[in-house]
Enzyme design. Structure first.
Site, PDB file in Angstrom:
ATOM      1  N   ASP A 168       0.825  -1.209   0.000  1.00 18.98           N
ATOM      2  CA  ASP A 168       0.000   0.000   0.000  1.00 18.98           C
ATOM      3  C   ASP A 168       0.860   1.260   0.000  1.00 18.98           C
ATOM      4  OD1 ASP A 168       0.940  -0.455   2.603  1.00 18.98           O
ATOM      5  OD2 ASP A 168      -1.019  -1.058   3.345  1.00 18.98           O
TER       6      ASP A 168
ATOM      7  N   GLU B  94      -9.648  -1.658   5.465  1.00 16.77           N
ATOM      8  CA  GLU B  94     -10.261  -1.361   6.751  1.00 16.77           C
ATOM      9  C   GLU B  94     -11.555  -2.160   6.919  1.00 16.77           C
ATOM     10  OE1 GLU B  94      -8.443  -0.100   8.791  1.00 16.77           O
ATOM     11  OE2 GLU B  94      -7.798   1.959   8.437  1.00 16.77           O
TER      12      GLU B  94
ATOM     13  N   HIS C  93      -7.315  -4.676  10.189  1.00 17.07           N
ATOM     14  CA  HIS C  93      -7.017  -4.514   8.761  1.00 17.07           C
ATOM     15  C   HIS C  93      -5.760  -5.288   8.365  1.00 17.07           C
ATOM     16  CE1 HIS C  93      -4.583  -0.600   9.731  1.00 17.07           C
ATOM     17  NE2 HIS C  93      -3.709  -1.550   9.469  1.00 17.07           N
TER      18      HIS C  93
ATOM     19  N   ASP D 279      -7.426  -2.624  14.327  1.00 12.27           N
ATOM     20  CA  ASP D 279      -8.836  -2.766  13.933  1.00 12.27           C
ATOM     21  C   ASP D 279      -9.045  -3.969  13.003  1.00 12.27           C
ATOM     22  OD1 ASP D 279      -7.746  -1.915  11.526  1.00 12.27           O
ATOM     23  OD2 ASP D 279      -8.986  -0.111  11.345  1.00 12.27           O
TER      24      ASP D 279
HETATM   25  C1  F6R Z   1       1.580  -1.767   6.090  1.00  8.01           C
HETATM   26  C2  F6R Z   1       0.207  -2.222   6.192  1.00  8.01           C
HETATM   27  C3  F6R Z   1      -0.556  -2.256   7.475  1.00  8.01           C
HETATM   28  C4  F6R Z   1       0.304  -2.568   8.690  1.00  8.01           C
HETATM   29  C5  F6R Z   1      -0.553  -2.519   9.952  1.00  8.01           C
HETATM   30  C6  F6R Z   1       0.265  -2.793  11.188  1.00  8.01           C
HETATM   31  O1  F6R Z   1       2.043  -1.852   4.770  1.00  8.01           O
HETATM   32  O2  F6R Z   1      -0.333  -2.568   5.205  1.00  8.01           O
HETATM   33  O3  F6R Z   1      -1.573  -3.228   7.375  1.00  8.01           O
HETATM   34  O4  F6R Z   1       0.882  -3.823   8.538  1.00  8.01           O
HETATM   35  O5  F6R Z   1      -1.150  -1.278  10.059  1.00  8.01           O
HETATM   36  O6  F6R Z   1       1.181  -1.758  11.365  1.00  8.01           O
HETATM   37  P1  F6R Z   1       2.391  -1.896  12.404  1.00  8.01           P
HETATM   38  O7  F6R Z   1       3.225  -2.989  11.895  1.00  8.01           O
HETATM   39  O8  F6R Z   1       3.114  -0.579  12.339  1.00  8.01           O
HETATM   40  O9  F6R Z   1       1.775  -2.194  13.702  1.00  8.01           O
END
Ligand code: F6R
Length: 259
Positions: free
Chosen positions: A66, A142, A137, A135
């Protein structure tokens, strides 16, 4: 169901995922990696720095999950910048073979179509690293995301923006939108490796692994995938019910089977 591996530390998880990636690259020098940003994959990248040192990785290809919409490509927190600094440069990958969605495109719908097409043209992703949001995702899919979704723009939840505020001067600077691989796109990767560390991820992990499948918890999409490995530390595993069973299965895994 997904294989659940419970480890003591994030570094242990990095070693398990790093070994699987190194094996893949040995077998397939032009392997296609799906790379994630955020804090979670960092132990994997630091393991790989050592594990891949001295190997020829010049043909390895990579696609990021992303990218934020609404910040410049050269902003230090754009995922273009992050992937370059945390993956491409330290691992010695070839820049032109590492792609990140174009969240700065004038026509984001076209950029999304082109990104899915580029993944397809590369023959699909061999191994996709995933973190999980508090959450539920994966990518920036989301709650409410369709399990069939393709790469597209999503609106980040207030919870995600507040979780990611640590990377910015304030929560107001966290973008409100992202261009993300869809759940359908992610499910086409041949192997999913989802990592999670720390107490703050425990509820999301339990809902993803043991809860009912629901668009409200996008990570439950992993149950539609025939080869998914979930690697968690004890804190992230703390709300799982069946930990003894997962540990039993892992301890009795046939020696010839990798993750
Ligand atoms: C990152 C992504 C997100 C993260 C998620 C967890 O490319 O797609 O899904 O993996 O938000 O973030 P962290 O690892 O910072 O807790």
């Amino acid at each position: 169901m997904a294989e659940i591996i419970i480890v003591d530390t994030p570094a242990d998880a990095g070693a398990v995922a790093g070994a699987a990636i190194a094996l893949l690259v040995d077998r397939r020098p032009d392997a296609v990696l799906g790379v994630a940003t955020g804090s979670t994959p960092l132990p994997v990248y630091s393991d790989l720095r050592e594990r891949l040192a001295g190997r020829d990785v010049s043909q390895v290809r990579a696609f990021a999950l992303d990218e934020y919409v609404g910040i410049a490509r050269d902003h230090p927190e754009s995922y273009h910048s992050i992937i370059d600094a945390q993956v491409t440069v330290p691992l010695g990958l070839t820049r032109g073979l590492v792609q990140v969605p174009n969240g700065q495109a004038d026509d984001l719908e076209q950029a999304a179509l082109e990104y899915d097409a580029a993944i397809r043209a590369a023959g699909g992703i061999d191994l996709q690293l995933l973190g999980i949001g508090t959450d539920g995702h994966i990518g920036f899919n989301e709650p409410g995301s369709s399990f069939a979704s393709r790469t597209r723009v999503k609106t980040l939840t207030p919870q995600t923006r507040s979780d990611n505020a640590r990377f910015f001067a304030s929560v107001d600077e966290v973008p409100r939108h992202a261009l993300t691989q869809g759940l359908g796109t992610i499910l086409e990767a041949r192997h999913l490796v989802l990592l999670a560390f720390g107490e703050s991820k425990a509820e999301a992990v339990a809902r993803a692994v043991e809860g009912p499948m629901s668009a409200r918890v996008p990570a439950t999409a992993i149950h539609l995938h025939p080869h998914c490995t979930v690697i968690v530390d004890r804190a992230a595993a703390s709300q799982l019910v069946d930990t003894a069973f997962y540990e039993y299965v892992f301890a009795n895994k046939p020696a010839w089977q990798g993750i």
